[in-house]
Design a protein around this motif. Structure first.
Motif, short mmCIF file in Angstrom:
data_model
loop_
_atom_site.label_atom_id
_atom_site.label_comp_id
_atom_site.label_asym_id
_atom_site.label_seq_id
_atom_site.Cartn_x
_atom_site.Cartn_y
_atom_site.Cartn_z
N ALA A 9 6.12 11.11 -10.09
CA ALA A 9 6.39 9.71 -9.88
C ALA A 9 5.15 8.54 -9.30
CB ALA A 9 7.82 9.42 -9.12
N SER A 10 5.71 7.39 -9.27
CA SER A 10 4.89 6.17 -8.75
C SER A 10 5.91 5.47 -8.23
CB SER A 10 3.96 5.13 -10.03
OG SER A 10 3.58 4.57 -8.99
N PRO A 11 5.00 5.07 -6.52
CA PRO A 11 6.01 3.91 -5.88
C PRO A 11 5.33 2.86 -6.60
CG PRO A 11 3.39 5.02 -5.11
CD PRO A 11 3.85 4.95 -6.68
N ILE A 12 6.21 2.21 -6.58
CA ILE A 12 6.04 0.77 -6.25
C ILE A 12 5.23 0.47 -4.77
CG2 ILE A 12 7.64 -1.46 -6.25
CD1 ILE A 12 9.27 -0.65 -6.93
N PHE A 13 3.96 -0.47 -5.94
CA PHE A 13 2.86 -1.33 -4.97
C PHE A 13 3.53 -2.18 -4.67
CE2 PHE A 13 1.07 2.35 -5.87
CZ PHE A 13 -0.37 2.95 -5.23
N ARG A 14 3.35 -3.21 -3.35
CA ARG A 14 3.80 -4.20 -2.93
C ARG A 14 2.67 -5.23 -2.91
NH1 ARG A 14 8.57 -5.56 -5.86
NH2 ARG A 14 10.08 -3.78 -5.22
N ASP A 15 2.09 -6.63 -2.99
CA ASP A 15 0.75 -7.17 -2.72
C ASP A 15 0.79 -6.53 -1.41
OD1 ASP A 15 1.60 -8.30 -5.08
OD2 ASP A 15 2.37 -10.52 -3.86
N ARG A 16 1.24 -6.58 -0.43
CA ARG A 16 0.52 -6.36 1.11
C ARG A 16 0.34 -4.60 1.06
NH1 ARG A 16 5.42 -7.86 5.86
NH2 ARG A 16 3.12 -7.43 6.92
N ASP A 17 1.05 -3.86 0.23
CA ASP A 17 0.53 -2.31 -0.05
C ASP A 17 -0.95 -2.51 -0.60
OD1 ASP A 17 2.88 -0.92 0.97
OD2 ASP A 17 4.21 -1.69 -1.09
N ILE A 18 -0.80 -3.36 -1.94
CA ILE A 18 -2.70 -3.49 -2.40
C ILE A 18 -2.97 -3.90 -1.36
CG2 ILE A 18 -3.49 -4.31 -4.18
CD1 ILE A 18 -0.42 -4.56 -5.59
N GLU A 19 -2.74 -5.02 -0.91
CA GLU A 19 -4.20 -5.87 0.19
C GLU A 19 -4.41 -4.14 1.68
OE1 GLU A 19 -2.18 -9.43 1.92
OE2 GLU A 19 -2.34 -10.28 -0.38
N ARG A 20 -4.16 -3.91 1.61
CA ARG A 20 -3.97 -2.87 2.30
C ARG A 20 -4.62 -1.54 2.33
NH1 ARG A 20 0.84 -2.20 3.60
NH2 ARG A 20 1.21 -0.36 3.22
N GLU A 68 -9.82 -5.51 -7.20
CA GLU A 68 -10.33 -4.32 -8.17
C GLU A 68 -9.44 -3.32 -8.06
OE1 GLU A 68 -15.04 -4.21 -6.55
OE2 GLU A 68 -13.53 -4.84 -5.24
N PHE A 69 -8.78 -2.96 -7.32
CA PHE A 69 -8.17 -1.95 -6.98
C PHE A 69 -7.10 -1.97 -8.03
CE2 PHE A 69 -4.01 -0.60 -5.31
CZ PHE A 69 -3.81 1.04 -4.60
#
Length: 164
Positions: A61-72, A83-84
Protein backbone atom coordinates in the motif's frame (compact mmCIF):
# COMPACT_ATOMS: atom_id res chain seq x y z
CA UNK A 1 5.58 -15.00 6.04
CA UNK A 2 3.52 -15.05 2.83
CA UNK A 3 1.38 -17.88 4.23
CA UNK A 4 0.64 -15.83 7.36
CA UNK A 5 -0.37 -12.86 5.20
CA UNK A 6 -2.45 -15.08 2.91
CA UNK A 7 -4.16 -16.45 6.01
CA UNK A 8 -4.79 -12.88 7.19
CA UNK A 9 -6.43 -11.98 3.88
CA UNK A 10 -8.63 -15.07 4.08
CA UNK A 11 -9.65 -14.32 7.68
CA UNK A 12 -10.24 -10.63 6.89
CA UNK A 13 -12.30 -11.57 3.84
CA UNK A 14 -14.40 -14.08 5.78
CA UNK A 15 -14.93 -11.54 8.60
CA UNK A 16 -15.55 -8.59 6.26
CA UNK A 17 -19.34 -8.83 6.25
CA UNK A 18 -19.54 -9.13 10.06
CA UNK A 19 -16.99 -6.32 10.54
CA UNK A 20 -18.83 -4.10 8.07
CA UNK A 21 -22.14 -4.69 9.87
CA UNK A 22 -20.47 -4.05 13.22
CA UNK A 23 -18.88 -0.84 11.92
CA UNK A 24 -22.23 0.39 10.53
CA UNK A 25 -23.63 0.16 14.06
CA UNK A 26 -20.59 2.00 15.43
CA UNK A 27 -21.03 4.78 12.87
CA UNK A 28 -24.67 5.29 13.83
CA UNK A 29 -24.06 5.30 17.56
CA UNK A 30 -20.42 5.21 18.64
CA UNK A 31 -20.05 4.08 22.26
CA UNK A 32 -18.77 6.80 24.57
CA UNK A 33 -15.68 4.74 25.41
CA UNK A 34 -14.88 3.75 21.78
CA UNK A 35 -11.72 5.86 21.35
CA UNK A 36 -10.30 4.89 24.74
CA UNK A 37 -11.08 1.22 24.16
CA UNK A 38 -9.53 1.18 20.70
CA UNK A 39 -6.44 3.03 21.95
CA UNK A 40 -6.00 0.47 24.73
CA UNK A 41 -6.43 -2.43 22.29
CA UNK A 42 -3.99 -0.76 19.90
CA UNK A 43 -1.39 -0.53 22.67
CA UNK A 44 -1.94 -4.18 23.69
CA UNK A 45 -1.71 -5.47 20.13
CA UNK A 46 1.39 -3.45 19.33
CA UNK A 47 3.14 -4.72 22.46
CA UNK A 48 2.81 -8.17 20.85
CA UNK A 49 3.53 -7.10 17.27
CA UNK A 50 6.87 -6.71 15.53
CA UNK A 51 6.15 -4.75 12.36
CA UNK A 52 9.59 -5.62 11.01
CA UNK A 53 8.46 -9.23 10.72
CA UNK A 54 5.73 -8.18 8.29
CA UNK A 55 6.05 -4.75 6.62
CA UNK A 56 3.08 -5.68 4.45
CA UNK A 57 1.86 -2.08 4.56
CA UNK A 58 5.12 -0.96 2.94
CA UNK A 59 5.00 -3.82 0.46
CA UNK A 60 1.42 -3.47 -0.70
CA UNK A 61 0.00 0.00 0.00
CA UNK A 62 1.04 3.59 -0.43
CA UNK A 63 0.63 6.27 2.17
CA UNK A 64 -0.63 9.70 1.27
CA UNK A 65 2.20 12.23 1.07
CA UNK A 66 1.23 15.71 2.25
CA UNK A 67 3.23 18.80 1.30
CA UNK A 68 4.98 18.82 4.69
CA UNK A 69 5.99 15.17 4.18
CA UNK A 70 7.34 15.89 0.72
CA UNK A 71 9.36 18.88 1.92
CA UNK A 72 10.78 16.99 4.92
CA UNK A 73 11.74 13.87 2.96
CA UNK A 74 13.11 15.83 0.00
CA UNK A 75 15.27 17.90 2.35
CA UNK A 76 16.60 14.74 3.98
CA UNK A 77 17.40 13.28 0.55
CA UNK A 78 18.99 16.59 -0.50
CA UNK A 79 16.48 17.03 -3.32
CA UNK A 80 14.09 19.75 -4.28
CA UNK A 81 10.48 18.84 -3.47
CA UNK A 82 9.58 18.91 -7.16
CA UNK A 83 12.38 16.43 -7.91
CA UNK A 84 11.13 14.14 -5.16
CA UNK A 85 7.59 14.27 -6.57
CA UNK A 86 8.82 13.63 -10.12
CA UNK A 87 10.92 10.66 -9.06
CA UNK A 88 8.70 8.93 -6.51
CA UNK A 89 5.09 10.16 -6.57
CA UNK A 90 1.98 10.69 -8.63
CA UNK A 91 -1.50 12.07 -7.98
CA UNK A 92 -4.15 9.41 -7.37
CA UNK A 93 -7.83 9.59 -8.32
CA UNK A 94 -8.59 11.60 -5.18
CA UNK A 95 -5.88 14.18 -5.86
CA UNK A 96 -3.46 12.89 -3.23
CA UNK A 97 0.23 12.23 -3.77
CA UNK A 98 1.03 8.51 -3.48
CA UNK A 99 4.00 6.35 -4.41
CA UNK A 100 4.54 5.42 -8.05
CA UNK A 101 5.13 1.80 -7.11
CA UNK A 102 4.96 -0.80 -4.41
CA UNK A 103 6.79 -2.00 -2.52
CA UNK A 104 7.90 1.33 -1.15
CA UNK A 105 11.27 2.31 -2.65
CA UNK A 106 12.50 3.22 0.84
CA UNK A 107 11.87 -0.27 2.24
CA UNK A 108 14.99 -2.37 2.62
CA UNK A 109 15.24 -6.15 2.24
CA UNK A 110 15.43 -6.32 6.06
CA UNK A 111 12.05 -4.50 6.28
CA UNK A 112 13.70 -1.38 7.68
CA UNK A 113 12.72 2.00 6.27
CA UNK A 114 15.63 4.08 5.00
CA UNK A 115 13.74 7.32 5.75
CA UNK A 116 12.10 6.17 8.99
CA UNK A 117 12.86 9.35 10.94
CA UNK A 118 11.44 11.42 8.06
CA UNK A 119 8.63 9.12 6.89
CA UNK A 120 5.20 10.48 5.97
CA UNK A 121 2.76 11.16 8.77
CA UNK A 122 0.47 8.50 7.29
CA UNK A 123 3.22 5.90 7.78
CA UNK A 124 3.92 7.00 11.33
CA UNK A 125 0.23 6.70 12.23
CA UNK A 126 -0.51 3.47 10.35
CA UNK A 127 -2.75 1.48 10.80
CA UNK A 128 -4.56 4.38 12.51
CA UNK A 129 -6.11 2.11 15.14
CA UNK A 130 -5.37 4.65 17.88
CA UNK A 131 -6.95 7.53 15.94
CA UNK A 132 -9.19 9.88 17.92
CA UNK A 133 -12.59 9.87 16.33
CA UNK A 134 -12.12 6.22 15.38
CA UNK A 135 -15.72 5.97 14.20
CA UNK A 136 -14.83 8.41 11.40
CA UNK A 137 -12.26 6.08 9.82
CA UNK A 138 -14.09 2.77 9.97
CA UNK A 139 -14.00 2.26 6.18
CA UNK A 140 -10.23 2.76 6.17
CA UNK A 141 -9.87 0.44 9.16
CA UNK A 142 -11.89 -2.26 7.39
CA UNK A 143 -9.53 -1.98 4.41
CA UNK A 144 -6.49 -2.06 6.68
CA UNK A 145 -7.61 -5.37 8.23
CA UNK A 146 -6.71 -7.04 4.93
CA UNK A 147 -3.22 -5.50 4.93
CA UNK A 148 -2.13 -5.32 8.55
CA UNK A 149 -2.29 -8.24 11.00
CA UNK A 150 -2.30 -5.77 13.90
CA UNK A 151 -5.30 -3.86 12.51
CA UNK A 152 -7.13 -7.16 12.06
CA UNK A 153 -6.37 -8.14 15.65
CA UNK A 154 -7.48 -4.77 17.05
CA UNK A 155 -10.83 -5.07 15.27
CA UNK A 156 -11.23 -8.68 16.36
CA UNK A 157 -10.63 -7.74 19.99
CA UNK A 158 -12.84 -4.66 19.70
CA UNK A 159 -15.78 -6.82 18.60
CA UNK A 160 -15.17 -9.03 21.66
CA UNK A 161 -14.84 -6.15 24.14
CA UNK A 162 -17.65 -3.97 22.75
CA UNK A 163 -20.04 -6.42 21.11
CA UNK A 164 -22.53 -4.87 18.70
Amino acid sequence: MPTRLQHLKQRAKSDKRANKKYFQKLKKKPPRQLDATVAQLHDEVFEETDCLQCANCCKSASPIFRDRDIERIASHLKMRPAEFVDQYLHLDDEGDYVLNETPCPFLGSDNYCSIYEYRPKACAEYPHTNHKGFHQILDLTLKNTTICPAAYEVVKRLREVLPG
